[in-house]
Scaffold this active site. Structure first.
Site: not given
Length: 313
Positions: A171, A149, A125, A16, A89
């Site tokens: 998350f 996400t 994303k 990440d 993203e």
């Protein structure tokens, strides 16, 4: 065997980070990025040239195109260090606009393909809003794979499964943050650790639901605050982990047991659930944590995107 190597035998480990020099040290299969990670990376001397090059080459085409090119250049560099996929993203300001999200995603994929990157090595994303999930459903039908996400609720996960998205990123750490802050002085860290962590419990419920009902969407736990949250999800399809926590896992020789098991989930009594738009919005409204963290996450990504644009200017 250290914990990182043990974890890799149970779960696909994902880095990440936007710092592709750090990625090589941990040999993850995949990598994820977001506007905050890219912003952090371009402020380092070794990555500043990527921003300058994007502005110099594409500045005349507008900030959106410069941003797309910057994200893709980071993605292409990351792909040199991993065998699998990179997640890139879409602008968080498009989180409530299905059409604009689809258009931006297709542009990003076109740019990757222009660099010779196969479509299966990129995940787009998108925030797990209703509009984002509908955009993902359309993209998946066109063969463009997605990573949904900012996912905090069971309802978001169910809707993503219905949309047949490739992967979701619940998350863990941000769910934990919300419950800890809400509890205030009454929070008992020891009692709420490991399998009792509210973020861990959320991912476990989603994983078991998917496996019970044969939903192919991959579950990738994300946003970890400590190693205990990671080890409590050993066996999850994927876990995306920051370099700091990857280093802690690599430094530990503590035993690691499988915590999630697809076979065991199939035997569980878990009812099947679906959501239409009204049902989804009501379920989100009933979940204060998910509503607040989704909104907060979108706002935070927008702030960092605007900072990146400021640097481009």
């Amino acid at each position: 065997m250290n914990q990182l190597d043990a974890l890799k035998q149970l779960t696909t480990v994902v880095a990440d980070t936007g710092d592709f020099n750090q990625i090589a040290a941990f040999s993850p299969r995949d990598a994820t990025t977001n506007p905050s990670l890219i912003l952090k990376a371009v402020q380092k001397p070794e990555y500043a040239h990527l921003l300058k090059e994007a502005v110099a080459k594409y500045g005349a085409q507008g900030l959106d195109e410069v941003m797309n090119r910057l994200l893709v250049s980071f993605g292409c560099e990351i792909l040199k260090h991993i065998p699998g996929r990179v997640s890139t993203e879409v602008d968080a300001r498009l989180s409530f606009d299905t059409e604009a999200t689809v258009t931006r995603a297709r542009r990003i994929i076109d740019l990757y393909q222009g660099e010779g990157v196969h479509i299966d090595r990129v995940l787009i994303k998108i925030a797990s809003t209703w509009e984002g999930i509908q955009a993902a459903a359309r993209l998946e039908r066109d063969g463009i794979h997605t990573n949904l996400t900012l996912l905090f609720s069971f309802a978001q996960a169910v809707a993503c499964g219905q949309a047949k998205v490739q992967l979701i990123s619940p998350f863990v750490g941000r769910i934990y943050d919300w419950y800890k802050k809400n509890a205030g002085a009454s929070w008992d860290e020891a009692a709420m650790a490991g399998a009792n962590d509210p973020g861990v419990k959320s991912v476990r419920a989603i994983y078991n639901f998917y496996k019970k009902h044969g939903i192919a969407t991959e579950v990738m736990g994300a946003s970890f605050r400590n190693v205990g949250q990671i080890t409590a999800l050993a066996g999850c399809d994927l876990l995306t982990i920051s370099p700091d926590l990857l280093a802690q896992l690599a430094a530990s020789e503590a035993p690691l047991a499988k915590a999630l098991d697809a076979g065991a989930a199939k035997a569980m009594d878990i009812p099947f659930v679906t959501y239409d738009e009204a049902g989804f919005r009501f379920a989100m409204n009933e979940d204060a944590m998910a509503t607040e963290k989704l909104a907060e996450g979108i706002r935070a990504f927008v702030v960092d995107t605007i900072k990146l644009e400021g640097m481009m200017r």
